[in-house]
Write a protein that holds these residues in place. Structure first.
Motif, short mmCIF file in Angstrom:
data_model
loop_
_atom_site.label_atom_id
_atom_site.label_comp_id
_atom_site.label_asym_id
_atom_site.label_seq_id
_atom_site.Cartn_x
_atom_site.Cartn_y
_atom_site.Cartn_z
N ARG A 242 0.83 -1.21 0.00
CA ARG A 242 0.00 0.00 0.00
C ARG A 242 0.86 1.26 0.00
NH1 ARG A 242 -5.48 0.62 2.37
NH2 ARG A 242 -5.95 2.84 2.45
N GLU A 243 1.93 1.27 0.79
CA GLU A 243 2.81 2.44 0.83
C GLU A 243 3.42 2.72 -0.53
OE1 GLU A 243 6.98 3.97 2.90
OE2 GLU A 243 5.87 2.34 3.83
N LEU B 270 2.29 1.74 -3.48
CA LEU B 270 1.25 2.13 -4.43
C LEU B 270 0.83 3.58 -4.24
CD1 LEU B 270 -1.09 -0.99 -4.66
CD2 LEU B 270 0.18 0.07 -6.54
N THR B 271 0.76 4.02 -3.00
CA THR B 271 0.44 5.42 -2.73
C THR B 271 1.51 6.32 -3.31
OG1 THR B 271 -0.75 4.80 -0.72
CG2 THR B 271 -0.04 7.10 -0.91
N GLN B 272 2.76 5.93 -3.12
CA GLN B 272 3.87 6.69 -3.68
C GLN B 272 3.83 6.69 -5.20
OE1 GLN B 272 7.60 5.42 -2.08
NE2 GLN B 272 8.78 7.02 -3.07
N HIS C 112 1.20 6.45 -7.08
CA HIS C 112 0.15 7.36 -7.52
C HIS C 112 0.62 8.80 -7.50
CE1 HIS C 112 -3.51 9.88 -6.87
NE2 HIS C 112 -3.90 9.18 -7.91
N LEU D 202 -7.85 -1.77 -3.12
CA LEU D 202 -6.55 -1.21 -2.73
C LEU D 202 -6.13 -0.08 -3.65
CD1 LEU D 202 -3.93 -1.26 -1.07
CD2 LEU D 202 -3.09 -3.04 -2.63
N CYS E 154 -5.59 3.96 -2.76
CA CYS E 154 -4.31 4.64 -2.98
C CYS E 154 -4.44 5.82 -3.95
CB CYS E 154 -3.27 3.64 -3.49
SG CYS E 154 -2.81 2.41 -2.25
#
Length: 269
Positions: free
Chosen positions: A212-213, A215-217, A219, A247, A251
């Motif tokens: 998740r971390e 993927l957020t980055q 994005h 998920l 994100c």
């Protein structure tokens, strides 16, 4: 509903089902297209890669199946290219670029088993997991430089067994820097990142790759994603796709990329 899975394996490599059976499973799941993505040949013994001399027959079968199923489901002929593999990539409809091996003594794979991971960390890195992570992510720069590679396979594959035993340190400065640098190079090269549920279907993880971390980055960097099951059996053809879609939405992604006959196009979630 996710309409496509481009990461599947068959009896041409280490999959359990034939290509026809995987296509039938995709149709039964309501998909409009599916890709078969054999593991590329590698220049040493491997039990899970296709032999180089079998590639023409593989392509012939997948192209024949694409014709046989025309009008019912689109079938694409792909390959999962490992960065240690030296082959011609132009004959395929799409290419997934992946790193499975570490270029140290014994050429250990990062996804074989928890026991193998513990052994190579001890023997090749003196227990320094950050050094192993740095070497792993450095290899993904080869995917960025390969013009035929379309998709980044399981970006943080080295964490496959971390839910069972805590091997790596995604929170460390070294890990984050090396992952970020690889991600930046891949995004700049226009590569699409797969959100991969394969380890979920095989019981090693409860969450997809990338984390998740990451993927957020991704994005925030303006990266692009697609969903894949990395299916090695017909019953895993859509494994955890609802979870993976939730998920990517969480994100910040509002679309995924899908291969069509003219290339990859965005599809709204």
């Amino acid at each position: 509903m996710i309409r496509q899975n481009l990461h599947t394996h068959t009896t041409w490599d280490d999959g359990r089902n034939t290509a026809r059976e995987m296509i039938e499973a995709a149709m039964a799941a309501g998909m409009t297209s599916v890709g078969i993505s054999v593991h590329s040949p590698i220049p040493f013994d491997s039990s899970w890669s296709i032999p180089a001399d079998a590639l023409p027959a593989y392509r012939e079968e997948i192209h024949a199946l694409a014709q046989a199923y025309a009008g019912r489901i689109r079938v694409y002929c792909g390959i999962e290219w490992d960065v240690v593999s030296e082959i011609e990539l132009t004959p395929y409809d799409y290419v997934i670029g992946s790193a499975h091996y570490l270029p140290v003594a014994g050429l250990p794979t990062v996804d074989e088993s928890a026991e193998r991971t513990a052994r190579f960390l001890a023997e090749a890195f003196d227990g320094d997991a950050d050094a192993a992570a740095a070497l792993y992510f450095a290899q993904l720069h080869r995917v960025a430089k390969e013009p035929e590679a379309d998709i980044v396979g399981h970006f943080d594959l080295l964490t496959k067994f971390d839910e069972q035993r805590h091997f790596f340190h995604p929170e460390s400065a070294v890990y984050r820097r090396c992952a970020r640098e690889a991600m930046e190079a891949l995004v700049a090269a226009g590569k699409i990142f797969e959100v991969n549920t394969g380890a979920i279907s095989r019981g090693y993880r409860t969450t997809p790759y990338p984390s998740r971390e990451l993927l957020t980055q991704l994005h925030r960097m303006g990266g692009r994603v697609t969903l894949s099951a990395d299916a090695h059996s017909a019953n895993a053809i859509t494994c955890a796709f609802e979870q993976a879609e939730a998920l990517v939405r969480a994100c910040g992604f509002e679309e995924i990329y899908e291969l069509q006959d003219g290339g990859f196009v965005p599809v709204k979630l």
